[in-house]
Design a protein around this motif. Structure first.
Motif, PDB file in Angstrom:
ATOM      1  N   TYR A 168      21.031  -0.529 -24.409  1.00 10.80           N
ATOM      2  CA  TYR A 168      21.033  -0.466 -25.729  1.00 10.80           C
ATOM      3  C   TYR A 168      22.375   0.323 -26.541  1.00 10.80           C
ATOM      4  CZ  TYR A 168      19.768   1.519 -30.292  1.00 10.80           C
ATOM      5  OH  TYR A 168      19.694   2.029 -31.804  1.00 10.80           O
ATOM      6  N   ALA A 169      22.617   1.366 -26.046  1.00  6.58           N
ATOM      7  CA  ALA A 169      23.579   2.275 -26.586  1.00  6.58           C
ATOM      8  C   ALA A 169      24.946   1.870 -26.411  1.00  6.58           C
ATOM      9  CB  ALA A 169      23.444   3.528 -25.910  1.00  6.58           C
ATOM     10  N   GLY A 171      25.643  -1.383 -25.757  1.00 10.31           N
ATOM     11  CA  GLY A 171      25.838  -2.444 -26.472  1.00 10.31           C
ATOM     12  C   GLY A 171      26.148  -2.322 -27.954  1.00 10.31           C
ATOM     13  N   ARG A 172      25.388  -1.226 -28.435  1.00 13.85           N
ATOM     14  CA  ARG A 172      25.555  -0.849 -29.718  1.00 13.85           C
ATOM     15  C   ARG A 172      26.977  -0.472 -29.969  1.00 13.85           C
ATOM     16  NH1 ARG A 172      22.244   0.548 -33.996  1.00 13.85           N
ATOM     17  NH2 ARG A 172      23.078   1.842 -35.780  1.00 13.85           N
ATOM     18  N   THR A 173      27.461   0.529 -29.229  1.00 14.07           N
ATOM     19  CA  THR A 173      29.058   1.130 -29.346  1.00 14.07           C
ATOM     20  C   THR A 173      30.119  -0.153 -29.188  1.00 14.07           C
ATOM     21  OG1 THR A 173      28.399   3.158 -28.454  1.00 14.07           O
ATOM     22  CG2 THR A 173      30.606   2.324 -28.207  1.00 14.07           C
ATOM     23  N   LEU A 174      29.589  -0.982 -28.315  1.00 13.71           N
ATOM     24  CA  LEU A 174      30.845  -1.981 -28.252  1.00 13.71           C
ATOM     25  C   LEU A 174      30.837  -2.952 -29.262  1.00 13.71           C
ATOM     26  CD1 LEU A 174      32.441  -3.723 -26.424  1.00 13.71           C
ATOM     27  CD2 LEU A 174      30.607  -5.323 -25.620  1.00 13.71           C
ATOM     28  N   PHE A 175      29.664  -3.205 -30.033  1.00 20.63           N
ATOM     29  CA  PHE A 175      29.743  -4.125 -31.061  1.00 20.63           C
ATOM     30  C   PHE A 175      30.190  -3.471 -32.264  1.00 20.63           C
ATOM     31  CE2 PHE A 175      27.592  -4.943 -35.350  1.00 20.63           C
ATOM     32  CZ  PHE A 175      27.819  -6.444 -35.379  1.00 20.63           C
ATOM     33  N   ASP A 264      14.745   1.302 -33.139  1.00 20.33           N
ATOM     34  CA  ASP A 264      15.169   0.013 -33.334  1.00 20.33           C
ATOM     35  C   ASP A 264      16.228  -0.545 -32.195  1.00 20.33           C
ATOM     36  OD1 ASP A 264      17.347   1.990 -33.171  1.00 20.33           O
ATOM     37  OD2 ASP A 264      18.437   1.179 -34.308  1.00 20.33           O
ATOM     38  N   ALA A 265      15.608  -0.169 -30.923  1.00 20.85           N
ATOM     39  CA  ALA A 265      16.053  -0.769 -29.535  1.00 20.85           C
ATOM     40  C   ALA A 265      15.323  -1.768 -29.590  1.00 20.85           C
ATOM     41  CB  ALA A 265      16.145   0.168 -28.536  1.00 20.85           C
ATOM     42  N   SER A 266      14.020  -1.866 -30.094  1.00 26.65           N
ATOM     43  CA  SER A 266      13.300  -3.067 -29.950  1.00 26.65           C
ATOM     44  C   SER A 266      13.954  -4.431 -30.402  1.00 26.65           C
ATOM     45  CB  SER A 266      11.836  -3.014 -30.645  1.00 26.65           C
ATOM     46  OG  SER A 266      11.114  -4.297 -30.844  1.00 26.65           O
ATOM     47  N   GLY A 380      29.389   3.136 -33.663  1.00 26.52           N
ATOM     48  CA  GLY A 380      28.114   3.044 -33.439  1.00 26.52           C
ATOM     49  C   GLY A 380      27.201   4.043 -32.661  1.00 26.52           C
ATOM     50  N   VAL A 381      27.781   5.336 -33.058  1.00 28.43           N
ATOM     51  CA  VAL A 381      27.119   6.510 -32.673  1.00 28.43           C
ATOM     52  C   VAL A 381      26.580   7.494 -33.523  1.00 28.43           C
ATOM     53  CG1 VAL A 381      28.816   6.704 -30.210  1.00 28.43           C
ATOM     54  CG2 VAL A 381      29.254   8.002 -32.355  1.00 28.43           C
ATOM     55  N   GLN A 382      26.515   7.165 -34.780  1.00 23.59           N
ATOM     56  CA  GLN A 382      26.076   8.076 -35.667  1.00 23.59           C
ATOM     57  C   GLN A 382      24.652   8.525 -35.604  1.00 23.59           C
ATOM     58  OE1 GLN A 382      27.070   8.222 -40.214  1.00 23.59           O
ATOM     59  NE2 GLN A 382      25.770   6.538 -40.048  1.00 23.59           N
ATOM     60  N   ASP A 383      23.975   7.432 -35.269  1.00 23.16           N
ATOM     61  CA  ASP A 383      22.392   7.786 -35.016  1.00 23.16           C
ATOM     62  C   ASP A 383      22.161   8.936 -34.112  1.00 23.16           C
ATOM     63  OD1 ASP A 383      21.794   6.115 -36.975  1.00 23.16           O
ATOM     64  OD2 ASP A 383      20.933   4.497 -35.672  1.00 23.16           O
TER      65      ASP A 383
END
Length: 615
Positions: A168-169, A171-175, A264-266, A380-383
């Motif tokens: 999840y993490a 993929g979020r950073t790549l996006f 929100d990883a769901s 994508g790392v703010q959270d």
């Protein structure tokens, strides 16, 4: 965090050494209480003593003042400095990371830290601090193969919870990292010129500046003119190494039960809905183009929002909404007029186009694009950076479990923005009484919508009943709450956005509304000396993103000193990539002890039969 503080990482007693971090046992040193009390030893013992102004001074400064303000023999000063350094080494304050622990600090790290104003109070008072060492990122296929065969990676792959987190993490950073490239390129504005060579050089300079805004890493560049240099692969690797260290800590905190895995990883969350993503990206694209135009205007673009508000104020007075084209005008423009309210509540320092964003903090469009643009800025790392503050909140709640019910604990989030962080607060402590406050009515409206979606999403996916928060519009430095209302006060990314005098007012206000024994958790940008290899990044940030008060915050503001001077007690210092978290406690009144667990002294809790400790 391999050092005096593990940076919020929970390390099991049975696997602490395996994860490269050891717990420091014993009581955590408390910063001196300006209201009274003895110093931490005599001058001869290297402790602290009282200055006539009420502030404590290091023993060296005290000795110089006792000798009539004259000069002390140079050899004596050097000897005292040497003794102080030895003391710091014994207490771990000058430890360096061994080469077997993912590399060592660059030479001069401690000197840079000591010379940095924001770190001075911690250094002089020998308070515990976090140390940040990025994970190594493979530079070749051979190094990648060695990494995949390491015990750390094998442990992650064998555990479904940690494996899913990293998927999840990452993929979020790549996006968002790819989005940041698109966002940066959309902001490029180059004045036309008949000379193609000059135009090409100017365009290359703008491209380099745009990509440097993306690759905010810790690598230094000792180049005479690097204005047209594209960031190197090494610089990007350092960026990702710091991001992966952030994820490592965040994953460990989730694994050991400090806080829940991100809800929100769901895959059922709307962020995985292509229509929702397309809408957010389109809004951000328009916002990026406008940001580039405003940045190119320079000073004229800094206060554009004041002209916009003057126009809205005239519309309010006349009862007429003025638009350029009623068939093309964004429907949010009508909402902007009716939510604005009394213009006198907004201080002048607030009425700026922070980050060059459209309308500053005062429009519906700004509130709707904020989350996506900031996550794009931070890849994508703010959270994950903001969740670092949950370590102190979790500790506070856990140590009162069985004594104070969760529903009786009250939390205030100051400057909540769009309320995204508040959704994670409610996800972890659903019964807690919480209030989200902000000065912008537009961001408060977005926060209400975000919390409404989250509460419905949580009930639909997990069946949990979430107690909705309250929403209050107010200034951070002047809240409407009575004295000693809250057990916990948090604020995120506020102090670098406000002028120095207002920072002191906010700290005083936090102390006023906190109950004795309550905590203030302050999450904000890192400061000079927190991670010296990134100091140049912080110095350039305000120019790139129009942060008028950031440079003073970054270079001159000692938050620990400021909060302690108001009466707080320092509890914890954490680094989280490009952010930091400071936790302070309001001392209990004389003769009063805050509620606590019977076994609080041990600070050990149970999880699945094993033990873990909060550090």
């Amino acid at each position: 965090g391999r050092g005096s503080v593990a940076g919020g990482l929970l390390i099991g007693s049975q696997i602490g050494a395996h994860n490269g971090g050891l717990l420091r046992t014993g009581n955590v040193p408390r910063c001196p209480n300006p209201g009274g009390g003895d110093g931490r030893g005599s001058a001869e013992q290297g402790g602290l003593s009282r200055h006539p102004s009420g502030r404590r001074l290091p023993a060296l400064a005290l000795r110089m003042s006792r000798e009539g303000g004259g000069e002390v023999v140079e050899e004596e000063v050097r000897e005292q400095v040497r003794l102080r350094r030895e003391t710091l080494k014994r207490t771990g304050m000058m430890q360096t990371v061994s080469t077997t622990d993912r590399g060592a600090y660059a030479p001069g790290f401690v000197e840079e830290w000591n010379a940095s104003t924001p770190q001075r109070y911690i250094y002089e008072n020998k308070l515990p601090r976090d140390r940040w060492v990025p994970l190594p990122v493979p530079a070749s296929f051979g190094e990648l193969g060695q990494l995949l065969q390491s015990d750390a990676v094998r442990d992650v792959l064998q555990d479904s919870q940690r494996r899913n987190y990293w998927i999840y993490a990452s993929g979020r950073t790549l996006f968002f990292f790819l989005s940041s490239f698109a966002n940066a390129l959309l902001q490029i504005r180059v004045a036309p010129t008949p000379n193609p060579i000059e135009y090409g050089k100017a365009y290359r300079k703008e491209v380099a500046a745009a990509l440097k805004r993306v690759a905010m890493s810790g690598s230094r560049r000792n180049v005479v003119d690097s204005s047209t240099r594209i960031p190197s692969a090494e610089r990007v690797r350092k960026l990702f190494g710091s991001i992966f260290e952030l994820y490592r800590r965040d994953c460990q905190n989730v694994f050991y039960g400090v806080y829940r895995s991100p809800y929100d990883a769901s895959l059922r969350h709307r962020q995985f809905n292509l229509t929702h993503v397309q809408l957010q990206f389109e809004r951000t694209r328009r916002h990026s183009v406008e940001t580039g135009v405003r940045r190119a205007r320079g000073k004229k673009g800094m206060f554009e929002v004041r002209d916009v508000l003057e126009k809205r104020g005239a519309g309010q007075a006349s009862g007429v909404v003025v638009v350029e084209d009623p068939f093309e005008e964004d429907e949010d423009a009508f909402n902007d007029y009716f939510l604005l309210g009394d213009l006198s509540i907004y201080p002048q320092y607030y009425l700026q186009n922070f980050h060059w964003q459209t309308d500053g903090w005062l429009s519906t469009s700004s509130a709707k694009t904020y989350e996506y643009t900031t996550e794009t800025l931070f890849s994508g790392v703010q959270d994950a950076m903001q969740r670092a503050g949950f370590v102190s909140v979790s500790e506070f709640v856990s140590l009162r479990r069985g004594v104070v019910p969760e529903k009786d604990i009250r939390l205030l989030e100051v400057a909540c923005g769009t309320g995204r962080l508040h959704t994670f607060i409610k996800d972890n402590w659903p019964e807690m009484q919480t209030i989200a406050s902000d000065l912008s009515p537009y961001y408060l409206q977005e926060a209400q919508e975000n919390l409404k979606y989250y509460i419905e999403f949580a009930e639909k996916t997990t069946g949990r009943v979430i107690e909705p928060p309250e929403f209050v519009q107010c200034r951070a430095e002047s809240t409407p709450f009575v004295n000693q209302t809250f057990d916990i006060v948090t604020c995120t990314y506020l102090f670098h956005e406000i002028p120095p005098p207002i920072r002191h007012q906010v700290a005083t206000e936090m102390l006023r509304i906190l109950k004795p024994g309550g905590i203030a958790v302050v999450t904000d940008s890192f400061q000079k000396g927190d991670t010296p290899d990134k100091d140049h990044v912080g110095a350039l940030f305000p120019a790139n993103y129009h942060e008028p008060f950031y440079l003073n915050y970054f270079e001159e503001t000692d938050l620990v000193d400021m909060f302690c001077s108001k009466g707080f007690v320092f509890k914890r210092h954490q680094i989280a990539h490009l952010s930091k978290v400071l936790t302070f406690e309001k001392p209990a009144e004389d003769g009063e002890e805050p509620p606590q667990r019977p076994d609080e002294a041990s600070t050990t809790l149970r999880r699945g039969g094993g033990q873990w400790a909060i550090v």
